[in-house]
Every structure is written in structure tokens, then in C-alpha cells.
Design a protein around this motif. Structure first.
Motif, PDB file in Angstrom:
ATOM      1  N   VAL A  39       0.869  -1.173   0.000  1.00  0.00           N
ATOM      2  CA  VAL A  39       0.000   0.000   0.000  1.00  0.00           C
ATOM      3  C   VAL A  39       0.904   1.221   0.000  1.00  0.00           C
ATOM      4  N   ASP A  81      -2.635   5.918   1.278  1.00  0.00           N
ATOM      5  CA  ASP A  81      -3.961   5.665   1.828  1.00  0.00           C
ATOM      6  C   ASP A  81      -4.527   7.015   2.220  1.00  0.00           C
ATOM      7  N   LYS A 114     -12.415   6.945   0.342  1.00  0.00           N
ATOM      8  CA  LYS A 114     -11.106   6.449   0.723  1.00  0.00           C
ATOM      9  C   LYS A 114     -10.434   5.904  -0.522  1.00  0.00           C
ATOM     10  N   ARG A 147      -6.717   4.278  -2.213  1.00  0.00           N
ATOM     11  CA  ARG A 147      -5.463   3.584  -1.899  1.00  0.00           C
ATOM     12  C   ARG A 147      -4.726   3.317  -3.192  1.00  0.00           C
ATOM     13  N   GLN A 193     -12.346   2.982  -2.338  1.00  0.00           N
ATOM     14  CA  GLN A 193     -13.124   1.984  -1.616  1.00  0.00           C
ATOM     15  C   GLN A 193     -14.584   2.032  -2.056  1.00  0.00           C
TER      16      GLN A 193
END
Length: 126
Positions: A40, A43, A59, A61, A124
């Protein structure tokens, strides 16, 4: 509220995950890969359009995944918008969708000149 020991473990785990990677699965349509390792990179929680005093939060990432590990139906493929990265975060199954890119910021790009890994931008989804 987590105990201090639990919080310290979580902090150490986060640092290790940043360095060693985490286990994710890739889904394209009905095809789901076995677990692969991803790092990752970023984020971020962003507040989107604010209309009538109500903002939307999303969100995002960035995952770095070896090109040979980015599989669909057992074959290495290029990431595309709509693919899902499946990850378990704090015992909760989470889905991150590869987002459409633009010319200034494509949804994926090579991280290194040798072209061995993809940097995949996601957001997300519920």
C-alpha cells in the motif's frame, strides 16, 4: 478502545505491511485470483463535493503489485477500471475498485523503468 499493547502491535503491523506488503486478491468479473502480495503506497481519505453542507467522503489507496501477480482467469493482465482489489482490514472484508484514469493521472502506471510492477489507483466501494 484498543489497549495500549493492541495499539502498539497495530502500529508495528502497519510499518511491516508498508515494507513487506499485505495479502490481497484481485477480482475481474466473476474471476478472483488467489492471494498475492501488494504494497500500500498511499492511503487517503478525501472529502468530495460539498453540496448543501453535505460532503461525500471517499477512501483511496494505491497498491503496488507485481505484473506477474496481477491475474485474471490465471493469466497476467493489465489493470483496468472496474477491477476490484479485495483486502481484509482489521478483520473487515474491504473492496477497492480500480478507478478510471486520466491522461495526467492514469489508473495504473509502471513504478520502475524495468516495468515489473503496477501502481494501481483505487477507491473503496461498499
Amino acid at each position: 478502545m484498543p489497549s495500549q499493547a493492541d495499539q502498539q502491535f497495530a502500529d508495528i503491523y502497519d510499518q511491516d505491511a508498508d515494507f513487506f506488503g499485505i495479502s490481497v486478491r484481485i477480482q475481474r468479473g466473476a474471476s478472483v485470483s488467489s492471494s498475492v502480495t501488494a504494497i500500500v503506497d498511499e492511503d487517503v481519505e478525501m472529502i468530495g463535493d460539498i453540496a448543501d453542507g453535505i460532503g461525500t467522503k471517499r477512501k483511496t489507496r494505491n497498491y503496488t503489485i507485481a505484473k506477474s501477480d496481477y491475474l485474471s482467469s490465471g493469466s497476467a493482465v493489465e489493470p483496468r477500471a472496474g477491477d476490484l482489489i479485495l483486502e481484509t482490514i482489521n478483520s473487515v472484508a474491504c473492496k477497492f475498485e480500480v478507478i478510471d484514469g486520466s491522461e495526467s493521472q492514469p489508473s495504473h502506471e509502471r513504478e520502475h523503468p524495468d516495468g515489473v510492477r503496477w501502481v494501481v489507483r483505487t477507491q473503496q466501494v461498499k
